[in-house]
Enzyme design. Structure first.
Site, PDB file in Angstrom:
ATOM      1  N   LYS A 180       0.814  -1.208   0.000  1.00 42.15           N
ATOM      2  CA  LYS A 180       0.000   0.000   0.000  1.00 42.15           C
ATOM      3  C   LYS A 180       0.855   1.269   0.000  1.00 42.15           C
ATOM      4  O   LYS A 180       2.067   1.210   0.155  1.00 42.15           O
ATOM      5  CB  LYS A 180      -0.957  -0.029   1.193  1.00 42.15           C
ATOM      6  CG  LYS A 180      -1.798  -1.311   1.244  1.00 42.15           C
ATOM      7  CD  LYS A 180      -2.701  -1.477   0.021  1.00 42.15           C
ATOM      8  CE  LYS A 180      -3.117  -2.899  -0.234  1.00 42.15           C
ATOM      9  NZ  LYS A 180      -4.301  -3.362   0.386  1.00 42.15           N
TER      10      LYS A 180
HETATM   11  C1  LIG Z   1      -5.217  -4.464   0.759  1.00 38.61           C
HETATM   12  C2  LIG Z   1      -6.673  -4.331   0.620  1.00 38.61           C
HETATM   13  C3  LIG Z   1      -7.554  -4.723   1.617  1.00 38.61           C
HETATM   14  C4  LIG Z   1      -7.135  -5.488   2.846  1.00 38.61           C
HETATM   15  O1  LIG Z   1      -6.090  -4.981   3.504  1.00 38.61           O
HETATM   16  P1  LIG Z   1      -5.158  -5.942   4.409  1.00 38.61           P
HETATM   17  O2  LIG Z   1      -4.395  -4.953   5.209  1.00 38.61           O
HETATM   18  O3  LIG Z   1      -4.312  -6.741   3.485  1.00 38.61           O
HETATM   19  O4  LIG Z   1      -6.065  -6.765   5.241  1.00 38.61           O
HETATM   20  C5  LIG Z   1      -8.896  -4.464   1.456  1.00 38.61           C
HETATM   21  N1  LIG Z   1      -9.369  -3.871   0.348  1.00 38.61           N
HETATM   22  C6  LIG Z   1      -8.558  -3.505  -0.651  1.00 38.61           C
HETATM   23  C7  LIG Z   1      -9.131  -2.823  -1.844  1.00 38.61           C
HETATM   24  C8  LIG Z   1      -7.186  -3.744  -0.566  1.00 38.61           C
HETATM   25  O5  LIG Z   1      -6.403  -3.416  -1.580  1.00 38.61           O
END
Ligand SMILES: *Cc1c(COP(=O)(O)O)cnc(C)c1O
Length: 383
Positions: A180
């Site tokens: 992210k």
């Molecule tokens: C990464 C992501 C999640 C979940 O996040 P985690 O921290 O991996 O649990 C949920 N929705 C979207 C669109 C994502 O890209």
């Protein structure tokens, strides 16, 4: 770790360890978690931020805060990570997919067409920092009195018409996992302006909340929760990562503007429509046919969206195969749940667009020359 990680994060983690400050509530109102939550809320332009251990946990807390439960209908973007539909499923609700439009985000027309009397929430997702059409989505949601949860897991720090993504819905989710915009390895946050929703998320994220002495007292009765707490180490890293966020996003916007300008000047490619082109941190090309998109993606080593694994709804095995750990906690095999579709027919337009779209977003750190060379290569071998 999009915008790097290094000595400041190392020093911040070392400081936690040196002082033996690892856990939430060990440090209190002046702790790293408390400071990180204040900074996240300030960055987002919202009143409250709750740090949790993942984006998935943040989505589940969002569902619980909104009071979503067994049998509820929840409309979800069809292009997203599997966690977005799993969050309603895990609280007993039935996720139903909404088509994307040519912006690769939730199609407001399909959203409105799919709203039913039992629709209790809308989860719209800003994939790859691409903002949904929040003007139209919020207008539709407000007209029908349905709360919006923004899944801004991939769009921390992103903008829509000058406002932060995550600040439009009743409640929103951020993720800080490894892929992210900013990261502490694993982590997430619940973002909201609503004190009661914040309290509910807070109770749910920490089964032991009732023994903690919060600076902000919970106004609602305690109910059973989980443990989605983050640690001081995660917050220590995030406080440093937050310093990298806006400068990184600004450079990234500039790189995207440069590449888009070069492509627009020469013409010939169809750039995917974006809901706020001036603040875009994404650049995608749409082709007339799947074959052209496939050839382009192979030549230029860029992702064709249909090849993005669990971001493609036909690959969401727990939904397509309607599986939970026990049948009696599986909303998808109830009579109502069985009516919800997760095969190709659930959102054919989404699959068609994903087959014909390639992600050519430049990285935030590319030089002008690198961006120009990349564009030259596109034209030298268009497909
Ligand atoms: C990464 C992501 C999640 C979940 O996040 P985690 O921290 O991996 O649990 C949920 N929705 C979207 C669109 C994502 O890209």
């Amino acid at each position: 770790m999009r915008f790097g990680i290094g000595q400041p994060e190392i020093d911040a983690v070392a400081d936690c360890i040196r002082k033996g400050e690892l856990a939430r509530f060990q440090v209190g109102a002046n702790g790293r978690i408390a400071r990180c939550e204040k900074e996240l809320a300030a960055m987002s332009g919202t009143k409250y931020a709750l740090l949790v251990n993942s984006g998935t946990s943040a989505l589940i807390c969002g569902m619980v805060a909104l009071g979503i439960g067994p049998g509820d209908d929840v409309l979800v973007s069809s292009y997203t990570w599997i966690s977005s539909p799993l969050a309603p499923m895990l609280v007993g609700a039935i996720p139903r997919l909404v088509e994307m439009d040519d912006t690769l985000t939730m199609d407001p027309d399909d959203l409105e067409a799919k709203i039913r009397p039992d629709t209790k929430a809308i989860i719209c997702v800003h994939m790859m920092n691409m903002p949904c059409d929040m003007d139209r989505i919020m207008a539709i949601a407000n007209r029908h009195g349905i709360p919006v949860l923004e899944d801004a897991c991939q769009a921390v720090g992103g903008l829509y018409k000058g406002r932060r993504l995550g600040s439009f819905g009743k409640i929103s989710a951020y993720s800080f996992n490894n892929y992210k915009n900013i990261s502490c390895g694993e982590g997430g946050a619940v973002i909201t302006d609503d004190e009661e929703l914040y309290d509910r998320a807070r109770l749910y994220h920490d089964a032991g909340t009732f023994v903690q002495n919060y600076e902000h007292a919970v106004q609602i009765p305690f109910f059973a929760g989980q443990d989605y707490r983050a640690s001081e180490i995660q917050a220590a890293i995030l406080l440093e990562q937050l310093k990298r966020l806006d400068p990184g996003m600004e450079k990234w916007r500039d790189r995207v503007r440069l590449m888009r300008g070069l492509i627009e000047k020469r013409g010939g490619f169809h750039i995917a429509r974006h809901n706020d082109p001036d603040s875009a941190c994404a650049l995608l090309l749409q082709f007339d046919t799947e074959a052209e998109a496939d050839a382009f993606s192979q030549k230029h080593h860029c992702l064709r969206l249909i090849n993005s694994g669990r971001h493609v709804f036909t690959n969401w095995a727990p939904l397509t195969e309607r599986r939970a750990y026990r049948d009696d906690v599986n909303p998808l095999i109830t009579p109502k749940g069985l009516l919800a579709k997760y095969d190709e027919s659930a959102a054919p337009r989404t699959l068609d667009l994903m087959r014909r779209t390639c992600d050519v977003t430049p990285t935030w750190s590319m030089t002008d020359e690198q961006v120009a060379a990349r564009v030259d290569a596109f034209y030298a071998s268009p497909c």
